[in-house]
Design a protein around this motif. Sequence first.
Motif, PDB file in Angstrom:
ATOM      1  N   GLN A  87       0.814  -1.218   0.000  1.00  6.58           N
ATOM      2  CA  GLN A  87       0.000   0.000   0.000  1.00  6.58           C
ATOM      3  C   GLN A  87       0.851   1.275   0.000  1.00  6.58           C
ATOM      4  N   ARG A  88       2.052   1.209   0.598  1.00 10.78           N
ATOM      5  CA  ARG A  88       2.884   2.413   0.688  1.00 10.78           C
ATOM      6  C   ARG A  88       3.344   2.917  -0.671  1.00 10.78           C
ATOM      7  N   VAL A  89       3.366   2.026  -1.681  1.00  9.59           N
ATOM      8  CA  VAL A  89       3.724   2.464  -3.039  1.00  9.59           C
ATOM      9  C   VAL A  89       2.700   3.488  -3.532  1.00  9.59           C
ATOM     10  N   PHE A  90       1.417   3.192  -3.308  1.00 12.65           N
ATOM     11  CA  PHE A  90       0.351   4.124  -3.724  1.00 12.65           C
ATOM     12  C   PHE A  90       0.434   5.415  -2.917  1.00 12.65           C
ATOM     13  N   ASP A  91       0.626   5.262  -1.607  1.00 11.53           N
ATOM     14  CA  ASP A  91       0.651   6.434  -0.724  1.00 11.53           C
ATOM     15  C   ASP A  91       1.820   7.345  -1.080  1.00 11.53           C
ATOM     16  N   HIS A  92       2.965   6.747  -1.397  1.00 13.36           N
ATOM     17  CA  HIS A  92       4.138   7.570  -1.682  1.00 13.36           C
ATOM     18  C   HIS A  92       4.041   8.245  -3.046  1.00 13.36           C
ATOM     19  N   VAL A  93       3.599   7.512  -4.052  1.00 10.68           N
ATOM     20  CA  VAL A  93       3.542   8.111  -5.392  1.00 10.68           C
ATOM     21  C   VAL A  93       2.494   9.222  -5.429  1.00 10.68           C
ATOM     22  N   ALA A  94       1.488   9.110  -4.551  1.00 10.08           N
ATOM     23  CA  ALA A  94       0.444  10.142  -4.500  1.00 10.08           C
ATOM     24  C   ALA A  94       0.990  11.485  -4.028  1.00 10.08           C
TER      25      ALA A  94
END
Length: 241
Positions: free
Chosen positions: A125-132
């Motif tokens: 999930q952190r991939v989505f949170d970071h790229v956002a």
Amino acid sequence: MRIDIVTIFPTFFDVLDISLLGKARTNGLIELGVHDLRDYTHDRHRTVDDTPYGGGAGMVMKPEPWGEVLDTLLDSGSADRAEGSDPLVIFPSPAGEVFTQAMARSLADEEQLVFGCGRYEGIDQRVFDHVATRARVKLVSMGDYVLNGGEVAVMAMIEAIGRLVPGVVGNPASLVEESHENGLLEYPSYTKPAEWRGLEVPPILLSGNHGAIAKWRHEQQVERTRRVRPDLLADDGAVPL
Ligand code: 6GU
């Protein structure tokens, strides 16, 4: 338009060399980059997945390779991007917003699209949170069924979006009268011969009366939509134009 795809199956996208999209690439209308996620790993086994925290079935894609490849793709074009035009990163996911012709039209206006194809049970999930924090992020689904990974979904999206990029389809008029362009399914089409295996072309199409033909085609669209896809019509039965 610039399109980048991140995948663990880069050869899957070889078919984009052919057909209409291949021609659009040769003409420079669409620039395509396919990136192997495993090229952004640093271990001997080129590992992209691991077991889920909290337990459960399946494997989860690790954040580090995703972070590195997205750093590369999002930073590379940043110098010549206008202020406020963050790239759009799309993750195909059955948990996303359903892809529609309206979404394809809106995505065809973007300067740069990045598609991240997940496999296994998903991506950390952190991939989505970071790229956002540095791009617009969208989860997009092809419909209410399950695929093994995002590759087929991305192929479908690229085909739907690519053909709406100005110049890709030779005759823009052919885009107007298709299913979904006016909220209805398309009308039936016929060509020569006028009679085939005992089946005749509807006489109105041979009448030369363009007004009557347009009316007949619209009625066919409405009838077909009511029968096959009543969900496309408004609750009150109103017909979108
Ligand atoms: Cl976009 N991905 C996967 N894995 N399954 C799907 C989907 C996408 N859309 C519907 N099912």
